[in-house]
Design an enzyme around this catalytic site. Structure first.
Site, PDB file in Angstrom:
ATOM      1  N   GLU A  40       0.878  -1.200  -0.190  1.00 30.86           N
ATOM      2  CA  GLU A  40       0.010  -0.106   0.117  1.00 30.86           C
ATOM      3  C   GLU A  40       0.709   1.185  -0.054  1.00 30.86           C
ATOM      4  O   GLU A  40       1.689   1.431   0.808  1.00 30.86           O
ATOM      5  CB  GLU A  40      -0.976  -0.037   1.174  1.00 30.86           C
ATOM      6  CG  GLU A  40      -1.717   1.193   1.427  1.00 30.86           C
ATOM      7  CD  GLU A  40      -2.491   1.096   2.869  1.00 30.86           C
ATOM      8  OE1 GLU A  40      -2.712   0.394   3.356  1.00 30.86           O
ATOM      9  OE2 GLU A  40      -2.647   2.343   3.082  1.00 30.86           O
ATOM     10  N   ARG A  66       0.530  10.285   0.513  1.00 35.32           N
ATOM     11  CA  ARG A  66       1.098  11.371   1.326  1.00 35.32           C
ATOM     12  C   ARG A  66       2.334  12.337   0.765  1.00 35.32           C
ATOM     13  O   ARG A  66       2.811  13.078   1.338  1.00 35.32           O
ATOM     14  CB  ARG A  66       1.628  10.913   2.705  1.00 35.32           C
ATOM     15  CG  ARG A  66       0.384  10.235   3.531  1.00 35.32           C
ATOM     16  CD  ARG A  66       0.898   9.742   4.900  1.00 35.32           C
ATOM     17  NE  ARG A  66       0.135   8.673   5.258  1.00 35.32           N
ATOM     18  CZ  ARG A  66       0.607   7.993   6.415  1.00 35.32           C
ATOM     19  NH1 ARG A  66       1.456   8.200   7.186  1.00 35.32           N
ATOM     20  NH2 ARG A  66      -0.340   7.082   6.371  1.00 35.32           N
ATOM     21  N   THR A 113      -4.317   6.508   2.077  1.00 40.10           N
ATOM     22  CA  THR A 113      -4.307   7.896   2.535  1.00 40.10           C
ATOM     23  C   THR A 113      -5.014   8.571   1.527  1.00 40.10           C
ATOM     24  O   THR A 113      -4.683   9.725   1.103  1.00 40.10           O
ATOM     25  CB  THR A 113      -3.084   8.792   2.981  1.00 40.10           C
ATOM     26  OG1 THR A 113      -2.203   7.759   3.593  1.00 40.10           O
ATOM     27  CG2 THR A 113      -3.363   9.637   3.712  1.00 40.10           C
ATOM     28  N   LYS A 135     -11.005  -0.487   7.001  1.00 40.50           N
ATOM     29  CA  LYS A 135      -9.560  -0.232   8.042  1.00 40.50           C
ATOM     30  C   LYS A 135     -10.048   0.049   9.274  1.00 40.50           C
ATOM     31  O   LYS A 135     -10.985   0.934   9.593  1.00 40.50           O
ATOM     32  CB  LYS A 135      -8.830   0.558   7.319  1.00 40.50           C
ATOM     33  CG  LYS A 135      -7.578   1.323   8.127  1.00 40.50           C
ATOM     34  CD  LYS A 135      -6.740   2.065   7.168  1.00 40.50           C
ATOM     35  CE  LYS A 135      -5.482   1.535   6.652  1.00 40.50           C
ATOM     36  NZ  LYS A 135      -4.444   2.086   6.351  1.00 40.50           N
TER      37      LYS A 135
HETATM   38  O1  LIG Z   1      -2.910   6.252   5.672  1.00 41.88           O
HETATM   39  C1  LIG Z   1      -3.596   5.353   5.676  1.00 41.88           C
HETATM   40  O2  LIG Z   1      -4.510   5.121   4.660  1.00 41.88           O
HETATM   41  C2  LIG Z   1      -3.757   4.932   7.228  1.00 41.88           C
HETATM   42  O3  LIG Z   1      -4.756   4.443   7.307  1.00 41.88           O
HETATM   43  C3  LIG Z   1      -2.683   4.996   8.149  1.00 41.88           C
HETATM   44  C4  LIG Z   1      -1.563   4.213   8.005  1.00 41.88           C
HETATM   45  O4  LIG Z   1      -2.007   2.664   7.760  1.00 41.88           O
HETATM   46  C5  LIG Z   1      -0.845   4.215   9.281  1.00 41.88           C
HETATM   47  O5  LIG Z   1      -0.228   5.584   9.455  1.00 41.88           O
HETATM   48  C6  LIG Z   1       0.156   3.077   9.494  1.00 41.88           C
HETATM   49  O6  LIG Z   1       0.354   2.985  10.799  1.00 41.88           O
HETATM   50  P1  LIG Z   1       1.921   2.481  11.583  1.00 41.88           P
HETATM   51  O7  LIG Z   1       2.022   1.172  11.027  1.00 41.88           O
HETATM   52  O8  LIG Z   1       1.539   2.775  13.144  1.00 41.88           O
HETATM   53  O9  LIG Z   1       2.921   3.453  10.955  1.00 41.88           O
END
Ligand SMILES: O=C(O)C(=O)C[C@H](O)[C@H](O)COP(=O)(O)O
Length: 207
Positions: A38, A42, A66, A126
């Site tokens: 994925e 960003r 995102t 999600k």
């Molecule tokens: O951007 C998106 O679509 C999201 O849903 C957020 C990400 O999945 C998280 O930022 C991952 O989180 P970490 O594994 O804790 O770094």
């Protein structure tokens, strides 16, 4: 598509600053046994990175994360993404993704979010931010009243090899997502062997 995510049960979530990193990253993940990624919208490099994977690695299931606007959902689809996710639920993004033929999972964290998703006929959601929201215990309690609807979750946020099995043990969890095995720093430093090692470790923990 969903079956392929469910098969490995892990979705690496990556932030790429440079589209040149996309190909070696895909190779590192493949070497570790994961054929899914994925790429989050960003950074300015997201779209080109998705296009690069879709073109050069047809065996990799590439998704866009995102996705905050309908325009981003359309761009992700046009670049070759086959699935999309977002941290939250935006009906306009869902509408555009659906019209474009992009499998899309909105993010949820509350009962009202889940009901909003169900009313828009979204069944793979999600759960974000999983760890900070209360972890597997929170998800189990949250999902209880909705399990009969067939809804499934991809918890993401604060997950690593150390705790992924606790999430995967829940019947409502289809897969988990996370950035730990494709950490920005590892990518920036080109530590592809370490990414492969962490990917193998994650898959071992998931099985
Ligand atoms: O951007 C998106 O679509 C999201 O849903 C957020 C990400 O999945 C998280 O930022 C991952 O989180 P970490 O594994 O804790 O770094």
């Amino acid at each position: 598509m969903i079956d392929r995510i469910l098969a490995k049960r892990i979705v690496p979530v990556v932030v790429l600053d440079d589209a040149e990193s996309a190909a070696p990253l895909a190779e590192a993940l493949l070497a570790g046994g994961l054929d899914i990624m994925e790429i989050t919208f960003r950074t300015a490099a997201a779209e080109e990175s998705i296009r690069s994977i879709a073109t050069s690695f047809p065996e990799v299931l590439v998704g866009a994360g995102t996705l905050l606007t309908p325009e981003q959902a359309q761009r992700a689809k046009d670049a070759g993404a086959v699935f999309g996710l977002a941290p939250g639920l935006n009906p306009e993004v869902i509408k555009t993704a659906r019209a474009a033929g992009l499998e899309f999972s909105p993010g949820v964290m509350t009962p009202s979010d889940i009901e909003a998703a169900l009313s828009l006929d979204c069944k793979l959601l999600k759960f974000f931010p999983a760890g900070a929201a209360g972890g597997p215990g929170m998800l189990k309690a949250l999902a209880g009243p909705y399990a009969h609807t067939g809804v499934k979750f991809i918890p993401t946020g604060g997950i690593s090899s150390a705790n992924l099995a606790d999430y995967l043990a829940l019947p409502v969890v289809a897969a988990i997502g996370g950035s730990w095995m494709v950490d920005k720093k590892l990518v920036a430093e080109g530590k592809w062997d370490e990414i492969t090692r962490l990917t193998k470790e994650a898959l071992a923990a998931a099985s």
